[in-house]
Enzyme design. Structure first.
Site, PDB file in Angstrom:
ATOM      1  N   CYS A 276       0.831  -1.209   0.000  1.00 16.33           N
ATOM      2  CA  CYS A 276       0.000   0.000   0.000  1.00 16.33           C
ATOM      3  C   CYS A 276       0.866   1.260   0.000  1.00 16.33           C
ATOM      4  O   CYS A 276       1.550   1.515  -0.987  1.00 16.33           O
ATOM      5  CB  CYS A 276      -0.980  -0.058   1.160  1.00 16.33           C
ATOM      6  SG  CYS A 276      -2.433   0.938   0.845  1.00 16.33           S
TER       7      CYS A 276
ATOM      8  N   ARG B 237      -2.256   7.688  -6.053  1.00 15.49           N
ATOM      9  CA  ARG B 237      -2.677   7.574  -4.648  1.00 15.49           C
ATOM     10  C   ARG B 237      -4.185   7.727  -4.505  1.00 15.49           C
ATOM     11  O   ARG B 237      -4.783   8.543  -5.184  1.00 15.49           O
ATOM     12  CB  ARG B 237      -2.021   8.668  -3.809  1.00 15.49           C
ATOM     13  CG  ARG B 237      -0.564   8.475  -3.588  1.00 15.49           C
ATOM     14  CD  ARG B 237      -0.052   9.560  -2.665  1.00 15.49           C
ATOM     15  NE  ARG B 237      -0.742   9.499  -1.380  1.00 15.49           N
ATOM     16  CZ  ARG B 237      -0.807  10.512  -0.526  1.00 15.49           C
ATOM     17  NH1 ARG B 237      -0.251  11.656  -0.818  1.00 15.49           N
ATOM     18  NH2 ARG B 237      -1.437  10.373   0.612  1.00 15.49           N
TER      19      ARG B 237
ATOM     20  N   ILE C 100      -7.341  -0.563   1.511  1.00 21.55           N
ATOM     21  CA  ILE C 100      -7.672   0.580   2.362  1.00 21.55           C
ATOM     22  C   ILE C 100      -7.112   1.849   1.726  1.00 21.55           C
ATOM     23  O   ILE C 100      -5.898   2.048   1.696  1.00 21.55           O
ATOM     24  CB  ILE C 100      -7.097   0.398   3.784  1.00 21.55           C
ATOM     25  CG1 ILE C 100      -7.616  -0.909   4.406  1.00 21.55           C
ATOM     26  CG2 ILE C 100      -7.469   1.588   4.666  1.00 21.55           C
ATOM     27  CD1 ILE C 100      -6.951  -1.294   5.712  1.00 21.55           C
ATOM     28  N   ARG C 101      -7.993   2.681   1.204  1.00 20.36           N
ATOM     29  CA  ARG C 101      -7.563   3.882   0.459  1.00 20.36           C
ATOM     30  C   ARG C 101      -6.343   3.527  -0.402  1.00 20.36           C
ATOM     31  O   ARG C 101      -5.284   4.157  -0.335  1.00 20.36           O
ATOM     32  CB  ARG C 101      -7.267   5.042   1.409  1.00 20.36           C
ATOM     33  CG  ARG C 101      -8.539   5.558   2.097  1.00 20.36           C
ATOM     34  CD  ARG C 101      -8.274   6.692   3.057  1.00 20.36           C
ATOM     35  NE  ARG C 101      -7.337   6.300   4.100  1.00 20.36           N
ATOM     36  CZ  ARG C 101      -6.125   6.812   4.257  1.00 20.36           C
ATOM     37  NH1 ARG C 101      -5.704   7.766   3.475  1.00 20.36           N
ATOM     38  NH2 ARG C 101      -5.348   6.386   5.214  1.00 20.36           N
TER      39      ARG C 101
ATOM     40  N   HIS D  36      -3.451  -5.206   1.687  1.00 19.80           N
ATOM     41  CA  HIS D  36      -2.790  -5.411   2.986  1.00 19.80           C
ATOM     42  C   HIS D  36      -2.740  -6.882   3.392  1.00 19.80           C
ATOM     43  O   HIS D  36      -3.576  -7.326   4.197  1.00 19.80           O
ATOM     44  CB  HIS D  36      -3.538  -4.619   4.070  1.00 19.80           C
ATOM     45  CG  HIS D  36      -3.346  -3.152   3.975  1.00 19.80           C
ATOM     46  ND1 HIS D  36      -2.324  -2.486   4.616  1.00 19.80           N
ATOM     47  CD2 HIS D  36      -4.036  -2.212   3.291  1.00 19.80           C
ATOM     48  CE1 HIS D  36      -2.395  -1.202   4.336  1.00 19.80           C
ATOM     49  NE2 HIS D  36      -3.433  -1.008   3.539  1.00 19.80           N
TER      50      HIS D  36
ATOM     51  N   GLU E 159      -0.961  -8.231   5.461  1.00 12.66           N
ATOM     52  CA  GLU E 159      -0.647  -8.369   6.892  1.00 12.66           C
ATOM     53  C   GLU E 159      -1.908  -8.309   7.754  1.00 12.66           C
ATOM     54  O   GLU E 159      -1.850  -8.528   8.952  1.00 12.66           O
ATOM     55  CB  GLU E 159       0.365  -7.291   7.321  1.00 12.66           C
ATOM     56  CG  GLU E 159      -0.171  -5.883   7.532  1.00 12.66           C
ATOM     57  CD  GLU E 159      -0.471  -5.122   6.232  1.00 12.66           C
ATOM     58  OE1 GLU E 159      -0.395  -5.728   5.144  1.00 12.66           O
ATOM     59  OE2 GLU E 159      -0.801  -3.917   6.326  1.00 12.66           O
TER      60      GLU E 159
HETATM   61  N1  GLN Z   1      -3.777   6.315   1.035  1.00 13.65           N
HETATM   62  C1  GLN Z   1      -2.501   6.076   1.629  1.00 13.65           C
HETATM   63  C2  GLN Z   1      -1.415   6.908   0.964  1.00 13.65           C
HETATM   64  O1  GLN Z   1      -1.670   7.564   0.009  1.00 13.65           O
HETATM   65  C3  GLN Z   1      -2.141   4.617   1.554  1.00 13.65           C
HETATM   66  C4  GLN Z   1      -3.149   3.826   2.323  1.00 13.65           C
HETATM   67  C5  GLN Z   1      -2.574   2.653   3.038  1.00 13.65           C
HETATM   68  O2  GLN Z   1      -1.375   2.432   3.099  1.00 13.65           O
HETATM   69  N2  GLN Z   1      -3.471   1.907   3.613  1.00 13.65           N
HETATM   70  O3  GLN Z   1      -0.305   6.914   1.405  1.00 13.65           O
END
Ligand code: GLN
Length: 184
Positions: free
Chosen positions: A75, A95, A123-124, A159, A161
């Site tokens: 991520c 991003r 997650i995002r 993720h 993990e």
């Molecule tokens: N949105 C985060 C970023 O731009 C990354 C999200 C994450 O690592 N869960 O850094």
């Protein structure tokens, strides 16, 4: 095997727990000199701008750039390694490109050469826009790469993990083992 987990911010504890479960010795890396002697390095998820800022502050950006072993980024860790940041991997990443409403989701992924679906927690998550010729795609979601390898680099936009499935970490440890036997 001794694996470092960059511990400036983000999900480093979760990565450390998975790696320990798989039998690796784990070092939480907060200073450049802690990279000495490591067999591999994990750059966890978190917030990439915070990550870059703290890495620069502690001199870890340069240290990671010259670290010669296998590196696994998840991520935000994938963003940190991309063309626009440390420039270690030949990928272009957007991003937070999944948009606000669907910024976080889970999906079953298919790993290359493996029939068992892998649950991906996003997650995002960053979205991979361009990959270089040397980059190998190991899993996709909706036709877009989410797990990629280029030489000693492995990156995931999700993720691994955060689930009980340890296959992606095992893949990384295989890479580490291979690199170690080549060096020996
Ligand atoms: N949105 C985060 C970023 O731009 C990354 C999200 C994450 O690592 N869960 O850094």
């Amino acid at each position: 095997m001794t694996i470092g987990v960059l511990a400036v911010q983000g999900n480093f504890r979760e990565h450390a727990a998975v790696l320990r479960r798989l039998g690796a010795d784990v070092v939480e890396v907060r200073k450049p000199e802690q990279l000495d002697g490591l067999d591999g390095l994990v750059v966890p998820g978190g917030e990439s701008t915070t990550f870059m800022r703290l890495m620069r502050l502690y001199g870890l950006d340069e240290a990671v750039r010259v670290f010669a072993g296998p590196v696994f980024g998840t991520c935000a860790g994938m963003i940190v390694l991309d063309r626009a940041h440390l420039g270690l991997m030949d990928v272009e990443v957007d991003r937070n490109a999944y948009g606000r409403q669907v910024a976080s989701f889970e999906a079953d992924l298919r790993l290359a050469g493996d029939g068992e679906p892998l649950r991906g927690v996003f997650i995002r998550a960053p979205r991979v826009r361009t990959v270089g010729d040397e980059v190998e795609v190991l899993a996709e979601h909706d036709g877009e790469p989410v797990l990629l390898r280029e030489g000693r680099f492995l990156v995931a936009s999700f993720h691994p993990e955060l689930t009980e499935d340890t296959r992606v970490h095992e893949l990384f440890l295989d890479q580490v083992r291979e690199a170690k036997s080549v060096r020996a």
